[in-house]
Design an enzyme around this catalytic site. Sequence first.
Site, PDB file in Angstrom:
ATOM      1  N   ASP A 179       0.871  -1.183   0.000  1.00 37.82           N
ATOM      2  CA  ASP A 179       0.000   0.000   0.000  1.00 37.82           C
ATOM      3  C   ASP A 179       0.904   1.229   0.000  1.00 37.82           C
ATOM      4  O   ASP A 179       1.867   1.292   0.755  1.00 37.82           O
ATOM      5  CB  ASP A 179      -0.908   0.004   1.244  1.00 37.82           C
ATOM      6  CG  ASP A 179      -2.176   0.818   1.018  1.00 37.82           C
ATOM      7  OD1 ASP A 179      -3.278   0.277   1.196  1.00 37.82           O
ATOM      8  OD2 ASP A 179      -2.045   2.017   0.647  1.00 37.82           O
ATOM      9  N   ASN A 248      -9.381  -1.147  -7.571  1.00 42.51           N
ATOM     10  CA  ASN A 248      -9.428  -0.593  -8.929  1.00 42.51           C
ATOM     11  C   ASN A 248      -9.034  -1.661  -9.933  1.00 42.51           C
ATOM     12  O   ASN A 248      -8.324  -2.622  -9.612  1.00 42.51           O
ATOM     13  CB  ASN A 248      -8.492   0.610  -9.026  1.00 42.51           C
ATOM     14  CG  ASN A 248      -7.057   0.206  -8.783  1.00 42.51           C
ATOM     15  OD1 ASN A 248      -6.364  -0.203  -9.708  1.00 42.51           O
ATOM     16  ND2 ASN A 248      -6.608   0.265  -7.527  1.00 42.51           N
ATOM     17  N   CYS A 309     -12.369   5.080  -6.973  1.00 40.40           N
ATOM     18  CA  CYS A 309     -12.413   4.860  -5.537  1.00 40.40           C
ATOM     19  C   CYS A 309     -12.881   6.096  -4.774  1.00 40.40           C
ATOM     20  O   CYS A 309     -13.597   5.994  -3.793  1.00 40.40           O
ATOM     21  CB  CYS A 309     -11.055   4.422  -5.049  1.00 40.40           C
ATOM     22  SG  CYS A 309      -9.722   4.945  -6.093  1.00 40.40           S
ATOM     23  N   CYS A 369      -4.693 -18.054 -18.902  1.00 46.61           N
ATOM     24  CA  CYS A 369      -4.643 -19.362 -18.226  1.00 46.61           C
ATOM     25  C   CYS A 369      -5.219 -20.478 -19.088  1.00 46.61           C
ATOM     26  O   CYS A 369      -5.340 -21.601 -18.629  1.00 46.61           O
ATOM     27  CB  CYS A 369      -5.351 -19.299 -16.877  1.00 46.61           C
ATOM     28  SG  CYS A 369      -7.150 -19.338 -17.004  1.00 46.61           S
TER      29      CYS A 369
HETATM   30 ZN   LIG Z   1      -8.085 -17.252 -17.359  1.00 45.01          ZN
END
Ligand SMILES: [Zn+2]
Length: 388
Positions: A179, A248, A309, A369
């Site tokens: 952060d 975000n 935000c 992926c």
């Molecule tokens: Zn994926």
Amino acid sequence: MNLKDRRLAELRLSIPEIEPAAALALQQQGAALIDVREPDEISQGSPVGAHRLGRSFLEMRIETVAPDHRRPLLVMCGAGARALFAADSLQRLGYRDVRSVVGGFNRWKDEGLPFEIPRLLDADARERYARHLLLPEIGEAGQLKLLDSKVLLIGAGGLGSPVALYLAAAGVGALGLVDHDLVDRSNLQRQILHAETRLGMPKVQSARQAIEALNPRIEVTGYETHLDSGNVEDIFKGYDVVVDGSDNFPTRYLVNDACVKLGIPNVHGSIYRFEGQVTVFWPACPRRRGPCYRCLYPEPPPPELAPSCAEAGVLGVLPGVIGLLQTVETIKLLLDLGEPLLGRLLWYDALRAHFTELHVGPDPACRYCGEHAQFPGYGDYQPVCASR
Ligand SMILES: [Zn+2]
């Protein structure tokens, strides 16, 4: 003969005894060797593969070791006497084949049979985590696993606050916090890691103080920086789980992409007004293939459609609910416990007091992926704003 000796003499008649070497042979054939000595004795050594169930919890925990009452049990203590009492108690519980190891661990050791020095919790940890130790699903081995675990929190804000506090309380040994923001008074409506006395302090520092006050043994690593494609892998490497509490889209995509590349589970949470959602993205899970964030949302929305935000309101307690669900999932992943929220997204509507479970499958064509995906590189992530 005193009462105890008379009772022992009776027990010797009713409990079959077994020589240590014969006990080892039976253990290798599937019998359970139960070491009923106290932790300070066990810390000096215990037979390899023994179940270490202290005398005080023996009856409570034996079923986790031997749910089948026909499984032969070999009970061992220091020299043999306590094992007779313990074996008697196990017989009364319904175990049919219970034997007492003659001469106990002293003789086991003298005969050169295999033993190890087990790693144990110290007295402080034993007291602190007593309620975990009572759960057979966690116990001493699970608590040691938590203490060895490393979890990285993205954001020390609304979601990161309950996650950090409860993971620290649970004894997750190392917490990383990313952060770059400072504590502001408007944060205190929900970011319970921080306090009025720490306004203006970097959130990472304020969080460290809160965590250390709760559990001084937790190792806290602060990253007071903007997460970007240049530093994300250096920061993420070595963590067992990443908990995304960012507020975000650019950060969510960056966190997703790095987690997919590094094979780290990503416990995702997000909140908006009175609603929140939580799920686990971990395409590399050895147990079950789930989606990544990009399987659900391949590309970020245009900035004008994404609530920023600073502008969006949120019910202060909402990140508490969602952050705690993330924390539960994190602990389950660390301990390989239960059914993780893989391929399932839990959506919470606070006003209706309603949870909805959505099934979210992996996209075989996902660029990140998918089945034959080659990591396409990090995208162009816009600068991020502070954690909500
Ligand atoms: Zn994926």
